[in-house]
Design a protein around this motif. Structure first.
Motif, PDB file in Angstrom:
ATOM      1  N   LEU A   1     -43.634 -88.859 -43.120  1.00  0.00           N
ATOM      2  CA  LEU A   1     -42.465 -88.625 -42.288  1.00  0.00           C
ATOM      3  C   LEU A   1     -42.858 -87.790 -41.078  1.00  0.00           C
ATOM      4  O   LEU A   1     -43.490 -86.744 -41.219  1.00  0.00           O
ATOM      5  CB  LEU A   1     -41.381 -87.883 -43.078  1.00  0.00           C
ATOM      6  CG  LEU A   1     -40.182 -87.405 -42.257  1.00  0.00           C
ATOM      7  CD1 LEU A   1     -39.356 -88.593 -41.770  1.00  0.00           C
ATOM      8  CD2 LEU A   1     -39.333 -86.455 -43.071  1.00  0.00           C
ATOM      9  N   PHE A   2     -42.507 -88.242 -39.879  1.00  0.00           N
ATOM     10  CA  PHE A   2     -42.632 -87.452 -38.667  1.00  0.00           C
ATOM     11  C   PHE A   2     -41.280 -86.815 -38.410  1.00  0.00           C
ATOM     12  O   PHE A   2     -40.241 -87.470 -38.525  1.00  0.00           O
ATOM     13  CB  PHE A   2     -43.020 -88.330 -37.465  1.00  0.00           C
ATOM     14  CG  PHE A   2     -42.846 -87.616 -36.157  1.00  0.00           C
ATOM     15  CD1 PHE A   2     -43.807 -86.733 -35.709  1.00  0.00           C
ATOM     16  CD2 PHE A   2     -41.706 -87.798 -35.398  1.00  0.00           C
ATOM     17  CE1 PHE A   2     -43.643 -86.058 -34.517  1.00  0.00           C
ATOM     18  CE2 PHE A   2     -41.519 -87.127 -34.200  1.00  0.00           C
ATOM     19  CZ  PHE A   2     -42.496 -86.251 -33.757  1.00  0.00           C
ATOM     20  N   ALA A   3     -41.264 -85.538 -38.086  1.00  0.00           N
ATOM     21  CA  ALA A   3     -40.012 -84.853 -37.764  1.00  0.00           C
ATOM     22  C   ALA A   3     -40.255 -83.847 -36.656  1.00  0.00           C
ATOM     23  O   ALA A   3     -41.303 -83.188 -36.619  1.00  0.00           O
ATOM     24  CB  ALA A   3     -39.455 -84.140 -38.994  1.00  0.00           C
ATOM     25  N   ASP A   4     -39.320 -83.759 -35.747  1.00  0.00           N
ATOM     26  CA  ASP A   4     -39.391 -82.812 -34.634  1.00  0.00           C
ATOM     27  C   ASP A   4     -37.978 -82.310 -34.379  1.00  0.00           C
ATOM     28  O   ASP A   4     -37.074 -83.093 -34.100  1.00  0.00           O
ATOM     29  CB  ASP A   4     -39.941 -83.512 -33.389  1.00  0.00           C
ATOM     30  CG  ASP A   4     -40.062 -82.590 -32.180  1.00  0.00           C
ATOM     31  OD1 ASP A   4     -39.754 -81.387 -32.299  1.00  0.00           O
ATOM     32  OD2 ASP A   4     -40.455 -83.084 -31.113  1.00  0.00           O
ATOM     33  N   ALA A   5     -37.789 -81.007 -34.487  1.00  0.00           N
ATOM     34  CA  ALA A   5     -36.481 -80.409 -34.238  1.00  0.00           C
ATOM     35  C   ALA A   5     -36.681 -79.134 -33.445  1.00  0.00           C
ATOM     36  O   ALA A   5     -37.563 -78.331 -33.767  1.00  0.00           O
ATOM     37  CB  ALA A   5     -35.764 -80.105 -35.548  1.00  0.00           C
ATOM     38  N   SER A   6     -35.909 -78.974 -32.387  1.00  0.00           N
ATOM     39  CA  SER A   6     -36.041 -77.764 -31.585  1.00  0.00           C
ATOM     40  C   SER A   6     -34.716 -77.403 -30.948  1.00  0.00           C
ATOM     41  O   SER A   6     -33.841 -78.241 -30.754  1.00  0.00           O
ATOM     42  CB  SER A   6     -37.108 -77.949 -30.498  1.00  0.00           C
ATOM     43  OG  SER A   6     -36.740 -78.980 -29.605  1.00  0.00           O
ATOM     44  N   ALA A   7     -34.590 -76.120 -30.628  1.00  0.00           N
ATOM     45  CA  ALA A   7     -33.427 -75.607 -29.928  1.00  0.00           C
ATOM     46  C   ALA A   7     -33.926 -74.614 -28.893  1.00  0.00           C
ATOM     47  O   ALA A   7     -34.865 -73.856 -29.149  1.00  0.00           O
ATOM     48  CB  ALA A   7     -32.465 -74.918 -30.893  1.00  0.00           C
TER      49      ALA A   7
END
Length: 165
Positions: A28-34
């Motif tokens: 799984l590739f995941a990218d989360a940012s704020a």
């Protein structure tokens, strides 16, 4: 909004390592940012999970990383910033090569001050700490820490216009 931005992406990721008898890896590739950007302060927080095909003496790896950065301007001429990151990388299964896990932490800070219209000075400090665990009894050359201290001047003149208007 104008001050807050959020990014989220995810999906399957296929990775192949150029080694004999190495299967293609699916993860799984995941990218989360704020990110927040105010008038005098900014901050960001992010997470990434991905694989890579390897580099140097290390074969492919699955990595999870978290980063945080923040900065603040004081009294118009002072700026302070801080950043930190943590990454855990585990090698992908490759026939005949023992698995390893790497934990890396990087922490840094910088303070800068405007001296004149086009001149500023800064001081910075960065600390990196890495540790590894391996299923083989090999010599551990990847663990340890390093520190970097920096001082400098930045000269950034305003744009120079050449020619007619």
């Amino acid at each position: 909004t104008r001050k807050l931005g959020i990014n989220i992406a995810a999906g399957p990721q296929w990775t192949s390592v150029n080694a004999p008898n190495s299967p293609q890896s699916t993860s799984l590739f995941a990218d989360a940012s704020a990110a927040y950007a105010g008038r005098l302060a900014q901050a960001s927080l992010g997470y990434v999970r991905s694989t890579n095909g390897g580099f140097g003496v290390t074969g492919g790896a699955l990595s999870d990383g978290v980063e945080f950065a923040a900065g603040r301007t004081f009294a118009v001429v002072w700026n302070c910033s801080f950043s930190s990151a943590y990454t855990r990388s585990s090698t992908l299964a490759i026939a005949g090569i023992p698995s390893s896990t790497f934990d890396t932490v990087v922490v840094g800070g910088q303070i800068s001050r405007a001296i004149a219209r086009s001149l500023s000075g800064y001081a910075s400090y960065t600390l990196e700490r890495q540790s590894t665990s391996s299923s083989a009894g090999a010599v551990d050359v990847f663990s340890g820490h390093s520190q970097v201290v920096g001082f400098g001047l930045t000269y950034s003149p305003s744009a120079l216009r050449i020619g007619r208007r």
